[in-house]
Design a protein around this motif. Structure first.
Motif, short mmCIF file in Angstrom:
data_model
loop_
_atom_site.label_atom_id
_atom_site.label_comp_id
_atom_site.label_asym_id
_atom_site.label_seq_id
_atom_site.Cartn_x
_atom_site.Cartn_y
_atom_site.Cartn_z
N UNK A 229 0.87 -1.18 0.00
CA UNK A 229 0.00 0.00 0.00
C UNK A 229 0.90 1.23 0.00
N UNK A 230 0.33 2.38 -0.35
CA UNK A 230 1.11 3.61 -0.47
C UNK A 230 0.45 4.75 0.30
N UNK A 231 1.25 5.45 1.11
CA UNK A 231 0.79 6.62 1.85
C UNK A 231 1.54 7.83 1.31
N UNK A 286 1.88 15.72 -8.97
CA UNK A 286 2.91 14.85 -8.42
C UNK A 286 2.30 13.71 -7.61
N UNK A 287 1.20 13.99 -6.88
CA UNK A 287 0.53 12.94 -6.10
C UNK A 287 -0.08 11.89 -7.03
N UNK A 288 -0.73 12.35 -8.08
CA UNK A 288 -1.33 11.41 -9.05
C UNK A 288 -0.24 10.56 -9.69
N UNK A 289 0.89 11.20 -10.05
CA UNK A 289 1.98 10.48 -10.68
C UNK A 289 2.57 9.44 -9.73
N UNK A 290 2.71 9.79 -8.45
CA UNK A 290 3.27 8.87 -7.47
C UNK A 290 2.41 7.61 -7.36
N UNK A 291 1.11 7.79 -7.25
CA UNK A 291 0.21 6.63 -7.14
C UNK A 291 0.26 5.79 -8.40
#
Length: 430
Positions: A229-231, A286-291
């Motif tokens: 999972x990713x936080x 950046x958040x969308x790209x990280x996920x």
């Protein structure tokens, strides 16, 4: 090619006003048009369609009467007439509408990326701070949200229901694993039905434990389902996250020897727990790209954003509109990647002035769109925050205020700041 596709889209919408609805559903926006007059015309098409009067040639001439003249969008009547005639003569094929839209959007994305790259180069030439270059660079990622939604072939209700029932039957026979994502808190799992492709909003006032709840849920999901999972933290850096984890597992004391003694026990608790933290994304793109990246690299089973309003959002007409666009972007991403995405959101101060301070849906800050996009809305509430004499300071409530395919209710939990993680106690609801 982009300009001719713009004309083709406008031509088909003039011929058949229903095309306006289809073009909107494909994701075309006013700013995607490169030619200024086409942007103005498309804006009028949308207004006419919304009021049910077109668009059509006759009403356009009436609508643009006050926009022709010196210092106006069209200098002369002949200029406007020439534009309409040019659009009407465009050799556009109705069956190619989706291709025309895709071409216009792709051209807009290209222009946007090129413009941002030029800004990066200019910033470097002017010796601007590196933070400015990063700002432009991260904005490039946001262009991905411009992509058209696309379409799939519609299916009969009978066939959709048949597939669902066969899937459910297989699950109950033990032939197939349930698609439900269990959160590991029994009182909450009895109420909240988390599925892949959902966006779950988690709200609460400060000091209620939103971050601790999210780490608890992602940790449990990673252990139960044996998948990463990713936080994504826009609020805390790695050292602050490490402090949260360590101090929640053990008393660290005040000396190096006490830390050394606690070290092994803390690390053992997190050994082989595949929950990843990313503290770098500070913008929506950046958040969308990280996920998206970690879904590809790690095959994550769930992700969380802490928190929505702290992300740097694309420039928009209002803060409410910017938050709405961000909310919709996370919802689309959850469906695209087929994983649940938990979005932590700030609440306004309204509940502070009510006798019953438990949050309600209207307390969501900045946008009603968040509520509309969410498949479920949870609120974290601790009465001890408002009443220091409350007999059970560890009592916490996770209130499921809304859920598309499940009940509402309250999961009773136990949690004290700095003492472990959320644990279940019971539940009540309707």
């Amino acid at each position: 090619m982009g300009f001719s596709s713009e004309s083709a889209v406008l031509c088909l919408c003039l011929r058949d006003p229903v095309c306006v609805d289809e073009v909107v559903s494909l994701g075309l926006k006013r700013d995607h048009f490169d030619y200024p007059h086409n942007r103005i015309l498309w804006g009028q098409f949308l207004d006419d369609r919304a009021s049910g009067i077109g668009p059509d040639r006759a009403t356009l001439y009436d609508k643009f009467e006050d926009r022709i003249g010196n210092r106006k969008p069209f200098k002369t009547y002949e200029e406007f007439h020439s534009l309409i005639q040019s659009i009407e003569r465009t050799p556009a094929n109705r069956t190619n509408l989706e291709t025309y839209v895709s071409t216009v959007v792709q051209a807009a994305r290209r222009r946007h990326i090129v413009r941002l790259c030029q800004q990066v180069i200019a910033s470097d030439s002017d010796k601007e701070p590196f933070s400015e270059i990063l700002k432009y660079s991260s904005s490039i990622a946001s262009v991905t949200s411009w992509a058209p939604e696309g379409r799939s072939e519609p299916r009969l209700a009978h066939d959709i229901a048949k597939d669902y029932l066969e899937d459910l039957e297989a699950q109950r026979l033990g032939l197939k694993t349930s698609t439900l994502v269990r959160c590991g808190i029994d009182s909450l799992d009895n109420i909240l039905y988390v599925r892949p492709g959902q966006m779950i909003v988690v709200g609460g006032r400060p000091k209620m434990g939103k971050t601790h709840l999210m780490i608890t849920l992602l940790r449990n999901i990673a252990k139960i389902h044996e998948k990463p999972t990713l936080f994504v933290s826009a609020e805390m850096n790695e050292m602050q996250i490490g402090e949260r984890i360590a101090t929640s597992e053990a008393e660290l004391g005040k000396t190096a020897d006490e830390v050394r003694k606690a070290r092994e026990g803390i690390l053992n608790q997190w050994n082989d727990v595949p929950i990843y933290f990313d503290d770098k994304p500070k913008s929506l793109g950046a958040a969308l790209m990280s996920i998206r990246l970690q879904k590809k690299q790690l095959d994550i089973s769930a992700a969380a954003i802490d928190y929505l309003q702290l992300l740097k959002l694309p420039v928009s007409t209002s803060r409410e509109r910017a938050v709405a666009e961000a909310s919709s972007a996370f919802k689309r991403l959850s469906m695209e990647l087929d994983i649940p995405i938990f979005v932590v959101a700030q609440l306004n101060r309204s509940c502070e002035f009510r006798e019953n301070k438990r949050p309600i849906l209207s307390d969501l800050r900045d946008s009603g769109q968040i509520e509309q996009d969410a498949d479920a809305v949870l609120f974290v509430y601790r009465h001890a925050v408002y009443d220091t004499d409350y007999p059970d300071p560890s009592e916490a409530e996770v209130i499921v205020r809304a859920q598309r395919n499940g009940p509402t209710g309250t999961a009773l939990c136990r949690w004290e700041p700095g003492v472990g993680w959320f644990k279940g106690r019971g539940a009540f609801g309707r």
